[in-house]
Design an enzyme around this catalytic site. Sequence first.
Site, PDB file in Angstrom:
ATOM      1  N   LYS A   8       8.014 -27.643  54.234  1.00 48.66           N
ATOM      2  CA  LYS A   8       7.943 -29.115  54.219  1.00 48.66           C
ATOM      3  C   LYS A   8       6.802 -29.690  55.048  1.00 48.66           C
ATOM      4  O   LYS A   8       6.568 -29.274  56.166  1.00 48.66           O
ATOM      5  CB  LYS A   8       9.243 -29.682  54.772  1.00 48.66           C
ATOM      6  CG  LYS A   8      10.405 -29.559  53.824  1.00 48.66           C
ATOM      7  CD  LYS A   8      11.613 -30.206  54.453  1.00 48.66           C
ATOM      8  CE  LYS A   8      12.795 -30.229  53.498  1.00 48.66           C
ATOM      9  NZ  LYS A   8      14.012 -30.621  54.229  1.00 48.66           N
ATOM     10  N   GLY A  57       9.254 -18.269  62.243  1.00 48.30           N
ATOM     11  CA  GLY A  57      10.213 -17.216  61.933  1.00 48.30           C
ATOM     12  C   GLY A  57       9.942 -16.552  60.595  1.00 48.30           C
ATOM     13  O   GLY A  57       9.893 -15.323  60.495  1.00 48.30           O
TER      14      GLY A  57
HETATM   15  P1  ADP Z   1       8.103 -20.663  59.225  1.00 50.13           P
HETATM   16  O1  ADP Z   1       9.526 -20.225  59.455  1.00 50.13           O
HETATM   17  O2  ADP Z   1       7.156 -19.510  59.278  1.00 50.13           O
HETATM   18  O3  ADP Z   1       7.712 -21.805  60.108  1.00 50.13           O
HETATM   19  P2  ADP Z   1       8.889 -22.386  57.046  1.00 50.13           P
HETATM   20  O4  ADP Z   1      10.305 -22.252  57.474  1.00 50.13           O
HETATM   21  O5  ADP Z   1       8.226 -23.680  57.219  1.00 50.13           O
HETATM   22  O6  ADP Z   1       8.014 -21.217  57.726  1.00 50.13           O
HETATM   23  O7  ADP Z   1       8.779 -22.082  55.494  1.00 50.13           O
HETATM   24  C1  ADP Z   1       9.123 -20.847  54.948  1.00 50.13           C
HETATM   25  C2  ADP Z   1       9.660 -21.015  53.549  1.00 50.13           C
HETATM   26  O8  ADP Z   1       8.760 -21.748  52.722  1.00 50.13           O
HETATM   27  C3  ADP Z   1       9.852 -19.682  52.882  1.00 50.13           C
HETATM   28  O9  ADP Z   1      11.235 -19.419  52.750  1.00 50.13           O
HETATM   29  C4  ADP Z   1       9.163 -19.842  51.532  1.00 50.13           C
HETATM   30  O10 ADP Z   1       9.919 -19.322  50.450  1.00 50.13           O
HETATM   31  C5  ADP Z   1       8.997 -21.332  51.401  1.00 50.13           C
HETATM   32  N1  ADP Z   1       7.904 -21.669  50.490  1.00 50.13           N
HETATM   33  C6  ADP Z   1       6.609 -21.316  50.595  1.00 50.13           C
HETATM   34  N2  ADP Z   1       5.912 -21.727  49.523  1.00 50.13           N
HETATM   35  C7  ADP Z   1       6.781 -22.344  48.706  1.00 50.13           C
HETATM   36  C8  ADP Z   1       6.676 -22.968  47.418  1.00 50.13           C
HETATM   37  N3  ADP Z   1       5.518 -23.014  46.775  1.00 50.13           N
HETATM   38  N4  ADP Z   1       7.794 -23.503  46.888  1.00 50.13           N
HETATM   39  C9  ADP Z   1       8.962 -23.436  47.545  1.00 50.13           C
HETATM   40  N5  ADP Z   1       9.134 -22.870  48.749  1.00 50.13           N
HETATM   41  C10 ADP Z   1       8.058 -22.324  49.326  1.00 50.13           C
HETATM   42 MG    MG Z   2      11.418 -21.086  58.815  1.00 51.39          MG
END
Ligand code: ADP
Ligand code: MG
Length: 405
Positions: free
Chosen positions: A208, A362
Amino acid sequence: MTVKTIDDLLKEGVSGRHILVRSDFNVPLDDNGTITDAGRIDASLPTLKALTEAGAKVIVMAHLGRPKGEVNPKFSLQPVAEALSEKLGQYVALAGDVSGEDAHERANGLTEGDVLLLENVRFDPRETSKDDAKRGEFADELAALAADDGAFVSDGFGVVHRAQTSVYDVAKRLPAYAGYLVNKEVSVLDKAANNPEHPYVVVLGGSKVSDKLGVIEALATKADKLIIGGGMCYTFLAAKGINVQESLLQEEMIDTCKKLLEDHGDRIVLPVDLIAAEKFDRDAEKKTVELDGIPEGWMSLDIGPKSVEEFAKVLASAKTIFWNGPMGVFEFERFADGTRGVAQAIIDATQNNGAFSVVGGGDSAASVRTLGLDEDGFSHISTGGGASLEFLEGKTLPGVDVLNA
Ligand code: ADP
Ligand code: MG
């Protein structure tokens, strides 16, 4: 950091003393309750081992998931106690409660070098309460476990951005020290946040825009280039007038993205092609498409190969890199190429160009391990998602601030 660290505590001597440690054991579990990525447990070991070897009676506090203040076996730390026993090579008992009778009996019964894990601190609603008095009362109970000559070691980096009982209030009731992990995370992130060698390239992805708006705004001026992929890029693409079809989109953020593009357009790097999927499914039919080529009713689940190439070019000259957020739905192997390609480009820049690279988040950290990339290829993989982002935004972290004597 001017805070006292575990090395200071070890010098004072811990033999026979009850040492209360906050660790971060918030690991992902599959449907059978099996730990799928033990990275955070591994990261906690140096502090725990140093304390047991010095003869401390170690009591560990941690949370798992969001049990919302209720006892829920689904979020029991039992699997963590088992993994920790194995990794430490000694039996780690799990208390039947957090700060109740069982915890107190077991804490009293510890001998030198023993480790006791308390049950999920978030089983108690006071852990995350906004009411200082409620948190204070819970903190008194937890601090009492450490008896009169006890101390507190803060080592759960993933939670230091939260003013919660086991992170913040307990630190006010006992002599408090930063553990090895917190100390290392803070010094590494400090370099990326306050003293980056240029070119400084930030790669952001994940789900997001709204989660990461603060960091986008803070880094848009500090970084030389801001590469944006993952679920958040579709709101930026929509802001440029592209029809992203059923891709992840935060309509209410489109105007904010427009503004960011107006103000920092020369620094923001967006994908140039995409991997479209017929539906959100690991076996979905897929197609590599231009930005405006997502078929009607389809969604983009990854960035395309040309984007990986463009991003890799920007990364190749970087001297400092911060990466947070997967480039696509890497959990589905068919849509993992973008994340794998960009991660590999960061490893290459680190190994071939001497770039200082930090991975935060994470899911990002988990993606490195599940996609079979070389963890040692990066300079540092942070255990904290929100905490590392807030640090880079320049916010103070209450759990670190409280350690400043
Ligand atoms: P982090 O934990 O590294 O900060 P986030 O929690 O913000 O990362 O986001 C990770 C999630 O974003 C993953 O589960 C991934 O599947 C999702 N994601 C990445 N690209 C897309 C996309 N194009 N459409 C839907 N979900 C996505
Ligand atoms: Mg996350």
